[in-house]
Design a protein around this motif. Structure first.
Motif, PDB file in Angstrom:
ATOM      1  N   MET A  82       0.852  -1.196   0.000  1.00 15.44           N
ATOM      2  CA  MET A  82       0.000   0.000   0.000  1.00 15.44           C
ATOM      3  C   MET A  82       0.884   1.241   0.000  1.00 15.44           C
ATOM      4  O   MET A  82       1.812   1.371   0.809  1.00 15.44           O
ATOM      5  CB  MET A  82      -0.899   0.007   1.241  1.00 15.44           C
ATOM      6  N   PRO A  83       0.654   2.185  -0.897  1.00 14.07           N
ATOM      7  CA  PRO A  83       1.497   3.389  -0.940  1.00 14.07           C
ATOM      8  C   PRO A  83       1.289   4.257   0.287  1.00 14.07           C
ATOM      9  O   PRO A  83       0.212   4.291   0.877  1.00 14.07           O
ATOM     10  CB  PRO A  83       1.010   4.102  -2.204  1.00 14.07           C
ATOM     11  N   VAL A  84       2.346   4.961   0.695  1.00 10.95           N
ATOM     12  CA  VAL A  84       2.260   5.901   1.807  1.00 10.95           C
ATOM     13  C   VAL A  84       1.659   7.199   1.300  1.00 10.95           C
ATOM     14  O   VAL A  84       2.138   7.770   0.320  1.00 10.95           O
ATOM     15  CB  VAL A  84       3.658   6.165   2.418  1.00 10.95           C
ATOM     16  N   THR A  85       0.592   7.656   1.900  1.00 11.66           N
ATOM     17  CA  THR A  85      -0.018   8.915   1.471  1.00 11.66           C
ATOM     18  C   THR A  85       0.864  10.080   1.893  1.00 11.66           C
ATOM     19  O   THR A  85       1.575  10.007   2.898  1.00 11.66           O
ATOM     20  CB  THR A  85      -1.414   9.084   2.093  1.00 11.66           C
ATOM     21  N   PRO A  86       0.852  11.168   1.151  1.00 10.89           N
ATOM     22  CA  PRO A  86       1.699  12.311   1.513  1.00 10.89           C
ATOM     23  C   PRO A  86       1.480  12.794   2.940  1.00 10.89           C
ATOM     24  O   PRO A  86       2.421  13.196   3.615  1.00 10.89           O
ATOM     25  CB  PRO A  86       1.287  13.379   0.494  1.00 10.89           C
ATOM     26  N   ALA A  87       0.228  12.769   3.414  1.00 12.32           N
ATOM     27  CA  ALA A  87      -0.061  13.261   4.758  1.00 12.32           C
ATOM     28  C   ALA A  87       0.632  12.438   5.824  1.00 12.32           C
ATOM     29  O   ALA A  87       0.904  12.932   6.919  1.00 12.32           O
ATOM     30  CB  ALA A  87      -1.561  13.271   5.004  1.00 12.32           C
ATOM     31  N   LEU A  88       0.912  11.156   5.519  1.00 18.82           N
ATOM     32  CA  LEU A  88       1.555  10.292   6.496  1.00 18.82           C
ATOM     33  C   LEU A  88       3.069  10.231   6.324  1.00 18.82           C
ATOM     34  O   LEU A  88       3.746   9.552   7.073  1.00 18.82           O
ATOM     35  CB  LEU A  88       0.958   8.885   6.401  1.00 18.82           C
ATOM     36  N   ASP A  89       3.585  10.944   5.361  1.00 14.87           N
ATOM     37  CA  ASP A  89       5.023  11.007   5.140  1.00 14.87           C
ATOM     38  C   ASP A  89       5.563  12.202   5.918  1.00 14.87           C
ATOM     39  O   ASP A  89       5.269  13.351   5.586  1.00 14.87           O
ATOM     40  CB  ASP A  89       5.313  11.181   3.643  1.00 14.87           C
ATOM     41  N   PRO A  90       6.345  11.989   6.976  1.00 14.75           N
ATOM     42  CA  PRO A  90       6.779  13.110   7.822  1.00 14.75           C
ATOM     43  C   PRO A  90       7.701  14.093   7.120  1.00 14.75           C
ATOM     44  O   PRO A  90       7.892  15.203   7.612  1.00 14.75           O
ATOM     45  CB  PRO A  90       7.489  12.409   8.984  1.00 14.75           C
ATOM     46  N   ASP A  91       8.290  13.703   5.997  1.00 14.85           N
ATOM     47  CA  ASP A  91       9.251  14.583   5.330  1.00 14.85           C
ATOM     48  C   ASP A  91       8.647  15.409   4.207  1.00 14.85           C
ATOM     49  O   ASP A  91       9.300  16.312   3.685  1.00 14.85           O
ATOM     50  CB  ASP A  91      10.413  13.749   4.761  1.00 14.85           C
ATOM     51  N   VAL A  92       7.400  15.098   3.793  1.00 16.80           N
ATOM     52  CA  VAL A  92       6.861  15.753   2.613  1.00 16.80           C
ATOM     53  C   VAL A  92       6.706  17.254   2.816  1.00 16.80           C
ATOM     54  O   VAL A  92       7.030  18.052   1.923  1.00 16.80           O
ATOM     55  CB  VAL A  92       5.524  15.113   2.181  1.00 16.80           C
ATOM     56  N   LEU A  93       6.230  17.686   3.984  1.00 13.58           N
ATOM     57  CA  LEU A  93       6.036  19.115   4.215  1.00 13.58           C
ATOM     58  C   LEU A  93       7.373  19.829   4.352  1.00 13.58           C
ATOM     59  O   LEU A  93       7.538  20.952   3.864  1.00 13.58           O
ATOM     60  CB  LEU A  93       5.179  19.337   5.466  1.00 13.58           C
ATOM     61  N   ARG A 130      10.084  19.103   2.789  1.00 14.01           N
ATOM     62  CA  ARG A 130      10.627  19.278   1.451  1.00 14.01           C
ATOM     63  C   ARG A 130       9.847  20.310   0.639  1.00 14.01           C
ATOM     64  O   ARG A 130      10.435  21.116  -0.085  1.00 14.01           O
ATOM     65  CB  ARG A 130      10.612  17.936   0.703  1.00 14.01           C
ATOM     66  N   GLN A 131       8.537  20.285   0.762  1.00 16.87           N
ATOM     67  CA  GLN A 131       7.703  21.093  -0.113  1.00 16.87           C
ATOM     68  C   GLN A 131       7.473  22.513   0.413  1.00 16.87           C
ATOM     69  O   GLN A 131       7.392  23.456  -0.375  1.00 16.87           O
ATOM     70  CB  GLN A 131       6.339  20.405  -0.291  1.00 16.87           C
ATOM     71  N   ASP A 132       7.346  22.653   1.730  1.00 14.96           N
ATOM     72  CA  ASP A 132       7.038  23.965   2.306  1.00 14.96           C
ATOM     73  C   ASP A 132       7.762  24.099   3.645  1.00 14.96           C
ATOM     74  O   ASP A 132       7.154  24.015   4.708  1.00 14.96           O
ATOM     75  CB  ASP A 132       5.524  24.107   2.495  1.00 14.96           C
ATOM     76  N   PRO A 133       9.067  24.331   3.614  1.00 18.04           N
ATOM     77  CA  PRO A 133       9.832  24.373   4.865  1.00 18.04           C
ATOM     78  C   PRO A 133       9.386  25.489   5.806  1.00 18.04           C
ATOM     79  O   PRO A 133       9.501  25.349   7.019  1.00 18.04           O
ATOM     80  CB  PRO A 133      11.276  24.582   4.396  1.00 18.04           C
ATOM     81  N   GLU A 134       8.865  26.584   5.251  1.00 16.62           N
ATOM     82  CA  GLU A 134       8.407  27.680   6.113  1.00 16.62           C
ATOM     83  C   GLU A 134       7.245  27.224   6.996  1.00 16.62           C
ATOM     84  O   GLU A 134       7.224  27.464   8.204  1.00 16.62           O
ATOM     85  CB  GLU A 134       7.988  28.874   5.259  1.00 16.62           C
ATOM     86  N   LEU A 135       6.263  26.565   6.369  1.00 16.29           N
ATOM     87  CA  LEU A 135       5.139  26.051   7.137  1.00 16.29           C
ATOM     88  C   LEU A 135       5.578  24.923   8.054  1.00 16.29           C
ATOM     89  O   LEU A 135       5.103  24.811   9.197  1.00 16.29           O
ATOM     90  CB  LEU A 135       4.029  25.570   6.195  1.00 16.29           C
ATOM     91  N   ALA A 136       6.483  24.080   7.575  1.00 21.60           N
ATOM     92  CA  ALA A 136       6.980  22.980   8.405  1.00 21.60           C
ATOM     93  C   ALA A 136       7.628  23.508   9.677  1.00 21.60           C
ATOM     94  O   ALA A 136       7.462  22.929  10.757  1.00 21.60           O
ATOM     95  CB  ALA A 136       7.982  22.136   7.621  1.00 21.60           C
ATOM     96  N   ASP A 137       8.338  24.628   9.571  1.00 22.45           N
ATOM     97  CA  ASP A 137       8.952  25.218  10.760  1.00 22.45           C
ATOM     98  C   ASP A 137       7.887  25.678  11.757  1.00 22.45           C
ATOM     99  O   ASP A 137       8.051  25.545  12.973  1.00 22.45           O
ATOM    100  CB  ASP A 137       9.828  26.409  10.359  1.00 22.45           C
ATOM    101  N   ILE A 138       6.779  26.236  11.244  1.00 26.28           N
ATOM    102  CA  ILE A 138       5.695  26.673  12.127  1.00 26.28           C
ATOM    103  C   ILE A 138       5.111  25.476  12.875  1.00 26.28           C
ATOM    104  O   ILE A 138       4.894  25.524  14.094  1.00 26.28           O
ATOM    105  CB  ILE A 138       4.603  27.403  11.323  1.00 26.28           C
ATOM    106  N   LEU A 139       4.865  24.379  12.150  1.00 22.59           N
ATOM    107  CA  LEU A 139       4.271  23.205  12.783  1.00 22.59           C
ATOM    108  C   LEU A 139       5.236  22.555  13.772  1.00 22.59           C
ATOM    109  O   LEU A 139       4.819  22.107  14.848  1.00 22.59           O
ATOM    110  CB  LEU A 139       3.836  22.205  11.721  1.00 22.59           C
TER     111      LEU A 139
END
Length: 412
Positions: A1-12, A14-23
């Motif tokens: 079963m593929p890992v959904t992006p929401a369950l991949d801890p690194d996707v945010l 990589r894609q939006d480090p500014e928001l990732a820093d906030i979270l």
């Protein structure tokens, strides 16, 4: 079963480090400060996973079997599961799990039972009533004629004589039983008796105690109320959202009041997360947790009183405590600011029969972290020391970090 992006801890990251820093920063804030707000808790990993699931993509306007969009078979299954678990958990004939918030649930209850201009009897806002209980700034206060009952000035308890007198004088169409700052159990049987005497419906707003009800640590309002409104966060440890419970005779009216009258499509990822929370709340472990929440609150209230705070009603039956910090030399707003700087996060609330504001705090989140009665003694000493000025906020912050380091909300 593929890992959904929401369950991949690194996707945010990589894609939006500014928001990732906030979270990441918010997780750090929650993990290194003490969450003593009575309205907050830590959702379980299962609840968080459901919130980030593919059901976030699904538009499922309507109800199972009668959706306005295609592809809803699994959304229907999730909603059926959530509603069934809620019915079993609280002993209700019908459950609507779609309300987006507790306030949405209350408005839907009004819509199901009332017409604009009807009279409603509810706890006054200065005594701990919610905005949806008739605030002039809220839709409820503009659509309905609210009459406020209050608390006894000597005991801080609901003035039952006043409730009965006002009900007889105003003949309301509905009586609302509930509060955001009342630390004792409401007498549901009494309110049912008064409502029946004047021909009114009884709406119980159990947003705060519903999690304790689920764990058997608070009385269940379902057998007494026409409609019970609740939230699925707070002590229940679910996602932010609302819940409605009622008898079968009102099921259709309640459902129509939620959709299409007061809101649109359900948030299916949140509905799934509610199902996860209801499943967890039905376990013996949750019952142990709920009773520990109350035990911690009672001990914390005792220690706060010993430290000099004035504890309203002299204690608590629930997760919630309200105190006046004035004997320690500060008003509520100033005290809250000092405590926030120390990493002790809580809220202000009105103090009945005064123009002052006190502090409202709760034990749900710290109990989720595994803290017990010994830690409540330590927390009370920190709260008092900071408010009195005996402990500098910076020094208290160090001790708070030590405490949270030993009790992580999400252990690795």
């Amino acid at each position: 079963m593929p890992v959904t992006p929401a369950l991949d801890p690194d996707v945010l990251r990589r894609q939006d480090p500014e928001l990732a820093d906030i979270l990441r920063g918010e997780l750090d804030r929650q993990s290194t400060t003490l969450q003593l707000s009575a309205a907050e808790n830590f959702a379980s990993p299962a609840v968080l996973a459901a919130l980030g699931s593919p059901l976030a993509n699904k538009y499922a306007e309507g109800y199972p079997g009668t959706r306005y969009h295609g592809g809803c078979a699994l959304a229907d299954a999730a909603e059926h599961l959530a509603a069934e678990r809620a019915r079993e958990l609280f002993g209700a004939e019908h459950a609507n799990v779609q309300p987006h918030t507790g306030s949405s649930a209350v408005l839907a209850a009004y819509a199901a039972l009332l017409r604009p201009g009807d009279t409603v009897l509810a706890l006054g806002l200065p005594d701990g009533g919610h905005l949806s209980h008739g605030s002039p700034a809220h839709l409820s206060g503009r659509w309905f004629d609210f009459v406020a009952y209050g608390l006894d000035p000597e005991t801080g308890l609901v003035d039952h004589d006043e409730v009965r007198r006002l009900a007889r004088a105003h003949r309301p169409k509905a009586v609302v039983c509930g509060s955001i700052a009342y630390s004792r159990h409401f007498d549901h049987a009494f309110f049912r008796e008064v409502a029946d005497e004047v021909g009114a419906c009884l709406i119980v707003d159990a947003a705060h105690p519903i999690g304790l009800v689920a764990g058997g640590a608070a009385p269940n309002p379902v057998p007494y109320a026409d409609i019970v409104c609740a939230t699925t966060h707070k002590v229940l440890r679910g996602p932010r959202g609302g819940l409605l419970l009622c008898g079968g005779a009102l099921a259709g009216r309640v459902d129509r009041a939620v959709f299409p009258f007061t809101q649109g499509g359900a948030q299916m990822n949140v509905v799934a997360a509610k199902a996860a929370a209801f499943g967890e709340a039905a376990t013996p472990a949750f019952a142990v947790y709920a009773h520990q929440v109350v035990a911690n609150a009672r001990v914390l209230a005792e220690h706060l009183a010993a430290e000099g705070f004035t504890v309203t009603t002299g204690g608590t039956d629930t997760h919630l405590i309200t105190v006046d910090p004035a004997p320690l030399g500060e008003d509520g707003r100033t005290a809250r600011g000092l405590l926030a700087a120390a990493g002790l996060v809580l809220d202000c609330c009105p103090l009945p029969h005064t123009q002052e504001r006190g502090l409202r705090l709760g034990t749900a989140a710290v109990t989720t972290q595994g803290m017990g009665e010994r830690e409540m003694d330590r927390i009370a000493a920190l709260l008092a020391g900071v408010v009195r000025g005996d402990i500098a906020p910076g020094a208290a912050r160090i001790e708070v970090r030590e405490l949270t380091g030993a009790f992580s909300p999400y252990p690795a």
